[in-house]
Design a protein around this motif. Structure first.
Motif, PDB file in Angstrom:
ATOM      1  N   THR A 149       0.817  -1.235   0.000  1.00  0.00           N
ATOM      2  CA  THR A 149       0.000   0.000   0.000  1.00  0.00           C
ATOM      3  C   THR A 149       0.842   1.274   0.000  1.00  0.00           C
ATOM      4  N   ALA A 150       2.178   1.152   0.209  1.00  0.00           N
ATOM      5  CA  ALA A 150       2.999   2.350   0.453  1.00  0.00           C
ATOM      6  C   ALA A 150       3.018   3.365  -0.697  1.00  0.00           C
ATOM      7  N   ARG A 151       3.245   2.892  -1.899  1.00  0.00           N
ATOM      8  CA  ARG A 151       3.490   3.849  -2.996  1.00  0.00           C
ATOM      9  C   ARG A 151       2.275   4.706  -3.310  1.00  0.00           C
ATOM     10  N   LYS A 152       2.548   5.919  -3.768  1.00  0.00           N
ATOM     11  CA  LYS A 152       1.429   6.838  -4.045  1.00  0.00           C
ATOM     12  C   LYS A 152       0.961   6.779  -5.492  1.00  0.00           C
ATOM     13  N   THR A 153       1.699   6.079  -6.310  1.00  0.00           N
ATOM     14  CA  THR A 153       1.332   6.004  -7.721  1.00  0.00           C
ATOM     15  C   THR A 153       0.258   4.931  -7.946  1.00  0.00           C
ATOM     16  N   THR A 154      -0.473   5.050  -9.027  1.00  0.00           N
ATOM     17  CA  THR A 154      -1.427   3.981  -9.359  1.00  0.00           C
ATOM     18  C   THR A 154      -0.781   2.943 -10.280  1.00  0.00           C
ATOM     19  N   GLU A 155       0.504   3.185 -10.645  1.00  0.00           N
ATOM     20  CA  GLU A 155       1.178   2.211 -11.522  1.00  0.00           C
ATOM     21  C   GLU A 155       1.441   0.902 -10.780  1.00  0.00           C
ATOM     22  N   ASP A 156       1.703  -0.135 -11.542  1.00  0.00           N
ATOM     23  CA  ASP A 156       2.099  -1.429 -10.989  1.00  0.00           C
ATOM     24  C   ASP A 156       3.367  -1.251 -10.142  1.00  0.00           C
ATOM     25  N   ASN A 157       3.402  -1.847  -8.971  1.00  0.00           N
ATOM     26  CA  ASN A 157       4.599  -1.742  -8.114  1.00  0.00           C
ATOM     27  C   ASN A 157       5.761  -2.586  -8.635  1.00  0.00           C
ATOM     28  N   TRP A 158       5.473  -3.551  -9.494  1.00  0.00           N
ATOM     29  CA  TRP A 158       6.559  -4.338 -10.071  1.00  0.00           C
ATOM     30  C   TRP A 158       7.233  -3.532 -11.179  1.00  0.00           C
ATOM     31  N   LEU A 159       8.542  -3.597 -11.217  1.00  0.00           N
ATOM     32  CA  LEU A 159       9.299  -2.967 -12.299  1.00  0.00           C
ATOM     33  C   LEU A 159       9.822  -4.086 -13.191  1.00  0.00           C
ATOM     34  N   TYR A 160       9.847  -3.823 -14.491  1.00  0.00           N
ATOM     35  CA  TYR A 160      10.161  -4.882 -15.455  1.00  0.00           C
ATOM     36  C   TYR A 160      11.441  -4.574 -16.222  1.00  0.00           C
ATOM     37  N   ASP A 161      12.180  -5.629 -16.575  1.00  0.00           N
ATOM     38  CA  ASP A 161      13.385  -5.433 -17.397  1.00  0.00           C
ATOM     39  C   ASP A 161      13.000  -5.405 -18.876  1.00  0.00           C
ATOM     40  N   ASP A 162      14.002  -5.269 -19.720  1.00  0.00           N
ATOM     41  CA  ASP A 162      13.735  -5.107 -21.152  1.00  0.00           C
ATOM     42  C   ASP A 162      13.039  -6.322 -21.767  1.00  0.00           C
ATOM     43  N   SER A 163      13.223  -7.487 -21.140  1.00  0.00           N
ATOM     44  CA  SER A 163      12.561  -8.678 -21.691  1.00  0.00           C
ATOM     45  C   SER A 163      11.155  -8.848 -21.125  1.00  0.00           C
ATOM     46  N   GLY A 164      10.724  -7.898 -20.297  1.00  0.00           N
ATOM     47  CA  GLY A 164       9.366  -7.978 -19.757  1.00  0.00           C
ATOM     48  C   GLY A 164       9.255  -8.813 -18.493  1.00  0.00           C
ATOM     49  N   ASN A 165      10.415  -9.220 -17.922  1.00  0.00           N
ATOM     50  CA  ASN A 165      10.374  -9.981 -16.663  1.00  0.00           C
ATOM     51  C   ASN A 165      10.398  -9.017 -15.475  1.00  0.00           C
ATOM     52  N   SER A 166       9.692  -9.378 -14.410  1.00  0.00           N
ATOM     53  CA  SER A 166       9.678  -8.486 -13.244  1.00  0.00           C
ATOM     54  C   SER A 166      11.054  -8.510 -12.584  1.00  0.00           C
ATOM     55  N   SER A 167      11.681  -7.340 -12.478  1.00  0.00           N
ATOM     56  CA  SER A 167      13.041  -7.292 -11.940  1.00  0.00           C
ATOM     57  C   SER A 167      13.055  -6.874 -10.471  1.00  0.00           C
ATOM     58  N   HIS A 168      12.175  -5.935 -10.097  1.00  0.00           N
ATOM     59  CA  HIS A 168      12.149  -5.436  -8.714  1.00  0.00           C
ATOM     60  C   HIS A 168      10.722  -5.088  -8.320  1.00  0.00           C
ATOM     61  N   TYR A 169      10.535  -5.019  -7.011  1.00  0.00           N
ATOM     62  CA  TYR A 169       9.268  -4.523  -6.479  1.00  0.00           C
ATOM     63  C   TYR A 169       9.556  -3.177  -5.819  1.00  0.00           C
ATOM     64  N   ALA A 170       8.802  -2.161  -6.199  1.00  0.00           N
ATOM     65  CA  ALA A 170       9.113  -0.801  -5.728  1.00  0.00           C
ATOM     66  C   ALA A 170       8.345  -0.455  -4.456  1.00  0.00           C
ATOM     67  N   ILE A 171       9.050   0.148  -3.503  1.00  0.00           N
ATOM     68  CA  ILE A 171       8.414   0.696  -2.295  1.00  0.00           C
ATOM     69  C   ILE A 171       8.828   2.157  -2.208  1.00  0.00           C
ATOM     70  N   ASP A 172       7.896   3.015  -1.870  1.00  0.00           N
ATOM     71  CA  ASP A 172       8.223   4.431  -1.706  1.00  0.00           C
ATOM     72  C   ASP A 172       7.200   5.026  -0.746  1.00  0.00           C
ATOM     73  N   ASN A 173       7.490   6.185  -0.216  1.00  0.00           N
ATOM     74  CA  ASN A 173       6.556   6.930   0.654  1.00  0.00           C
ATOM     75  C   ASN A 173       6.084   6.102   1.853  1.00  0.00           C
ATOM     76  N   TYR A 174       6.934   5.194   2.311  1.00  0.00           N
ATOM     77  CA  TYR A 174       6.492   4.254   3.351  1.00  0.00           C
ATOM     78  C   TYR A 174       6.000   4.976   4.611  1.00  0.00           C
ATOM     79  N   HIS A 175       6.722   6.024   5.021  1.00  0.00           N
ATOM     80  CA  HIS A 175       6.336   6.699   6.271  1.00  0.00           C
ATOM     81  C   HIS A 175       5.365   7.859   6.064  1.00  0.00           C
TER      82      HIS A 175
END
Ligand SMILES: C[S@@+](CC[C@H](N)C(=O)[O-])C[C@H]1O[C@@H](n2cnc3c(N)ncnc32)[C@H](O)[C@@H]1O
Length: 245
Positions: A149-175
């Motif tokens: 629930t942390a991030r303020k964006t409505t985008e997908d929290n998963w970030l993808y590499d050039d081949s379309g595989n999920s590379s990272h999960y983004a967290i921001d604005n936690y506090h």
């Protein structure tokens, strides 16, 4: 203002399909974890907050609970509950938890599955739950994990590499706690983000003793049925807590 997104026609249509599918995150991950935290339900009087379509209330009665008071803010959800999970020992009420009143020490067990992240004033609701519990009795709930629930964006929290595989999960604005507007099934779904320490400390401030926390991971059978569950090994979707008065 209390949101009632589950009565939004398109949201309800999509959610119902998702929740009633044989394999979903509820049935394969969240509900087994929630049920693993339950005490022996025999003869207990239970309050289920945000009961939705009544599956859990019915499960309690099947497991010998004496009575379930099941409340929800959504007319559409309750209509299904009353049709598919009616039972003489279950009373369904159209009521938001913020507006629900019961005498102190009314329940042996209070549960809430995935509804408290819709609540703006978490402390007021936890205070109310603590008052309604009998001394020594148990409160068990699940929420969307604060990592989700942390991030303020409505985008997908998963970030993808050039081949379309999920590379990272983004967290921001936690506090930076508070309202999050999300696109989930439809635009404009309002949820409230709280840090893990806020959730835990709110329970402690209302004299509830934390007995167990779960961040469930699926077993291999569940992943076989729903391969997207594999990602739960990389970040948890749900946080569950059992606390005692
Ligand atoms: C994700 S659904 C879960 C339903 C059910 N607990 C289940 O496990 O299938 C969340 C439910 O919480 C209800 N809800 C949301 N805000 C609420 C509030 N303030 N008071 C009571 N119920 C609420 C919604 O209407 C919805 O039925």
């Amino acid at each position: 203002m209390k949101q009632n997104i589950y009565d939004h026609p398109e949201f309800f249509h999509q959610y119902k399909k998702l929740r009633q599918a044989p394999y979903n995150y509820n049935n394969l991950l969240e509900q087994p974890a929630l049920k693993s935290l339950l005490p022996n339900l025999t003869n207990l009087q239970i309050l289920d907050i945000g009961c939705g379509m009544g599956q859990f209330a019915y499960y309690c009665i099947e497991n010998n609970a004496q009575h379930v008071t099941a409340i929800d803010v959504s007319e559409h959800m309750l209509a299904i509950a009353q049709c598919e999970h009616a039972h003489p020992h279950i009373d369904y009420y159209l009521r938001a938890i913020e507006d629900y009143q019961a005498a102190p020490d009314s329940f042996d067990c209070i549960t809430s599955s995935l509804s408290l992240h819709y609540i703006k004033d978490f402390s007021a609701v936890i205070g109310k739950i603590a008052r309604m519990l009998r001394p020594g009795s148990i409160f068990i709930f699940s929420v969307e994990h604060p990592i989700v629930t942390a991030r303020k964006t409505t985008e997908d929290n998963w970030l993808y590499d050039d081949s379309g595989n999920s590379s990272h999960y983004a967290i921001d604005n936690y506090h930076d706690e508070g309202l999050r507007e999300r696109t989930w099934l439809v635009d404009g779904v309002v949820k409230y983000h709280r840090s893990i320490s806020t959730i835990i400390n709110t329970l402690i401030e209302h004299n509830l003793t934390i007995e167990k926390m779960l961040e469930p991971i699926p077993d291999s059978e569940a992943v076989e049925k729903l391969p997207s569950l594999e990602k739960e090994h990389r970040r948890p979707s749900f946080l569950l807590i059992r606390a005692r008065k």
